[in-house]
Write a protein that holds these residues in place. Structure first.
Motif, PDB file in Angstrom:
ATOM      1  N   ARG A 281       0.854  -1.195   0.000  1.00 35.19           N
ATOM      2  CA  ARG A 281       0.000   0.000   0.000  1.00 35.19           C
ATOM      3  C   ARG A 281       0.889   1.244   0.000  1.00 35.19           C
TER       4      ARG A 281
ATOM      5  N   PHE B 214       2.298   1.573  -3.528  1.00 41.85           N
ATOM      6  CA  PHE B 214       1.266   2.123  -4.423  1.00 41.85           C
ATOM      7  C   PHE B 214       1.171   3.641  -4.225  1.00 41.85           C
TER       8      PHE B 214
ATOM      9  N   ALA C  82       2.950   1.581 -10.458  1.00 41.11           N
ATOM     10  CA  ALA C  82       2.086   1.110  -9.371  1.00 41.11           C
ATOM     11  C   ALA C  82       1.314  -0.130  -9.800  1.00 41.11           C
TER      12      ALA C  82
ATOM     13  N   THR D 153       3.540  -3.087  -9.938  1.00 42.52           N
ATOM     14  CA  THR D 153       3.795  -3.595  -8.583  1.00 42.52           C
ATOM     15  C   THR D 153       2.698  -4.562  -8.161  1.00 42.52           C
ATOM     16  N   TYR D 154       1.446  -4.207  -8.490  1.00 45.19           N
ATOM     17  CA  TYR D 154       0.334  -5.111  -8.175  1.00 45.19           C
ATOM     18  C   TYR D 154       0.521  -6.460  -8.865  1.00 45.19           C
TER      19      TYR D 154
ATOM     20  N   SER E 124      -5.241  -6.040  -1.831  1.00 43.35           N
ATOM     21  CA  SER E 124      -4.218  -5.278  -2.553  1.00 43.35           C
ATOM     22  C   SER E 124      -4.821  -4.481  -3.706  1.00 43.35           C
TER      23      SER E 124
ATOM     24  N   LEU F  49      -4.655  -0.463  -4.233  1.00 42.65           N
ATOM     25  CA  LEU F  49      -4.187   0.186  -5.461  1.00 42.65           C
ATOM     26  C   LEU F  49      -5.194   1.228  -5.936  1.00 42.65           C
TER      27      LEU F  49
ATOM     28  N   SER G 284      -5.228   4.260  -3.673  1.00 46.67           N
ATOM     29  CA  SER G 284      -4.093   5.153  -3.913  1.00 46.67           C
ATOM     30  C   SER G 284      -4.306   5.996  -5.168  1.00 46.67           C
TER      31      SER G 284
END
Length: 445
Positions: free
Chosen positions: A118, A121, A133, A136-137, A150, A154, A157
């Motif tokens: 988190r 993100f 971002a 990354t997920y 998650s 995302l 954010s």
């Protein structure tokens, strides 16, 4: 161990070594004169608080992070890693952040969790690195965290930091990623996006989206109403927020503290502080316990109405009600005080009571004193900030530099400006200092 002693110990030791500011030796520090410095009585909370003090200086924070582990044998936890990663992300040090995540993965007590990503993100989106971002997920399968939580983090954010268009496309666009769960009728996702439009201040879009939720059969919950009441209040229509409040009551929805806080602010703005106080009493009668934000809302309304004695009375009553004032509480009062002596007295009370000022608290006070032409209070606030272990940011440096320039103390102002540059901060261009520099250059020639 008190935080101030802890920070003094670190600062004492770091001045004794000339090694790289970025990384410290893994070897323990020895040959210290003060035997008290040999103790290693550190806990997670103290380490996190110390890292927060270095929030505006990532290099010093990272130096401290490595020092406390190598010197004392402290074992970093997931929480202390997360705090360090957040500081690094603030300064776009993403490569170093991933290095720490790799280190986290090697130890069960510090394994990355939902909060870790988190933070990633949030920092990527704050830097407008939206694709990074999302990437990354996609990497979260490696940590068994590519799940609904998650995904919500995302989207949250993206919406929080004004990338709501991308968030909506991610959730409802043509190329929706396969997650194994559906968000098409998710009230939570729609609430996040509604709040995202609010963050952009697109009030017409907020209204359109609110109506769209109805047309698509999305169930509106307490959070939906709380968000839209806040939108009505921020868009200058607090009476409409009050109308929504009455609609909620007619539907027999049980309000929580967040909803009540919005209602108190809305009613106070549209009908006056007394009506806000009535709702404050109502919430207590209905068994909803006011929190710090509730008291801050009422105090702000009282201050805006010029009722400073009542605001102070509520400040005194907060601890009795089980709510300790925070920095926001005091800032509501600082904003309305007009006498330096009263501000310094309240500032002293704030420090003595153990409330840690935020950086914007320090800046607010220094700017106030600067506008009034008082230099000594500015320097006093600066000194208190440094003694508390807080690292000044650009706004704090600019405030003290402007106050010094106002008094014609250009040489000292230049010293602070040089300190900014050494820390990697960019000072604002000031003709007084530029002209002085040119004049000195010509004299030297």
């Amino acid at each position: 161990m008190q935080l101030s002693i802890f920070l003094r110990r670190f600062n004492h030791l770091r001045t004794s070594f000339t090694s790289s500011i970025r990384y410290l030796s893994e070897k323990p520090i020895s040959n210290l004169d003060d035997k008290n410095l040999q103790c290693s009585n550190y806990d997670q909370k103290t380490v996190c608080e110390a890292l927060t003090c270095y929030n505006n200086d990532w290099q010093k924070a990272l130096e401290f992070f490595n020092w406390v582990e190598s010197e004392s044998g402290f074992h970093h936890t997931t929480e202390t890693y997360n705090r360090m990663i957040d500081i690094l992300g603030k300064y776009f040090e993403f490569e170093t952040s991933w290095s720490l995540i790799n280190r986290m993965s090697e130890n069960p007590i510090s394994f990355p969790n939902h909060v870790t990503f988190r933070v990633m993100f949030k920092r990527y989106v704050t830097a407008h690195l939206v694709q990074e971002a999302m990437d990354t997920y996609d990497r979260l399968d490696d940590y068994k965290l590519r799940d609904e939580t998650s995904f919500y983090n995302l989207v949250d954010s993206l919406c929080e930091y004004k990338h709501v268009v991308e968030a909506e496309e991610l959730c409802f666009g043509k190329n929706v990623i396969a997650n194994g769960f559906s968000v098409s009728n998710s009230t939570k996702i729609h609430n996040l996006i509604l709040r995202g439009w609010s963050k952009l201040g697109w009030w017409g879009k907020c209204k359109e989206y609110w109506e769209k939720m109805d047309s698509e059969g999305v169930v509106k919950d307490l959070f939906s109403y709380s968000i839209y009441m806040d939108i009505m209040c921020k868009s200058g229509k607090p009476w409409k927020a009050v109308k929504l409040y009455k609609e909620m009551k007619s539907k027999r929805m049980k309000l929580d503290v967040v909803a009540y806080n919005t209602v108190i602010r809305s009613i106070g703005a549209s009908e006056g502080v007394e009506f806000g106080i009535r709702v404050f009493r109502e919430m207590r009668e209905r068994g909803c316990v006011p929190n710090v934000a509730t008291h801050n809302t009422v105090i702000k309304l009282l201050c805006e109405d010029g009722r400073m004695k009542d605001a102070y009375r509520m400040l005194d009553e907060m601890p009795k009600n089980g709510c300790q004032p925070d920095s926001v509480t005091y800032m509501c009062l600082f904003a309305r005080l007009e006498k330096p002596s009263e501000i310094l007295s309240l500032f002293g009370r704030m420090i003595r009571s153990g409330v840690r000022p935020r950086m914007d608290t320090y800046v607010m006070l220094m700017r106030k004193f600067e506008r009034w032409g008082f230099l000594q209070p500015v320097l006093y606030v600066w000194k208190t900030m440094k003694e508390s272990g807080d690292t000044p940011d650009s706004a704090a440096y600019n405030a003290v530099i402007d106050a010094l320039i106002q008094k014609g103390m250009l040489d000292i102002a230049r010293e602070y400006e040089d300190e900014m540059v050494e820390r990697g901060l960019t000072p604002r261009r000031r003709p007084e200092l530029v002209e002085k520099s040119l004049e000195e250059t010509l004299v030297c020639r």
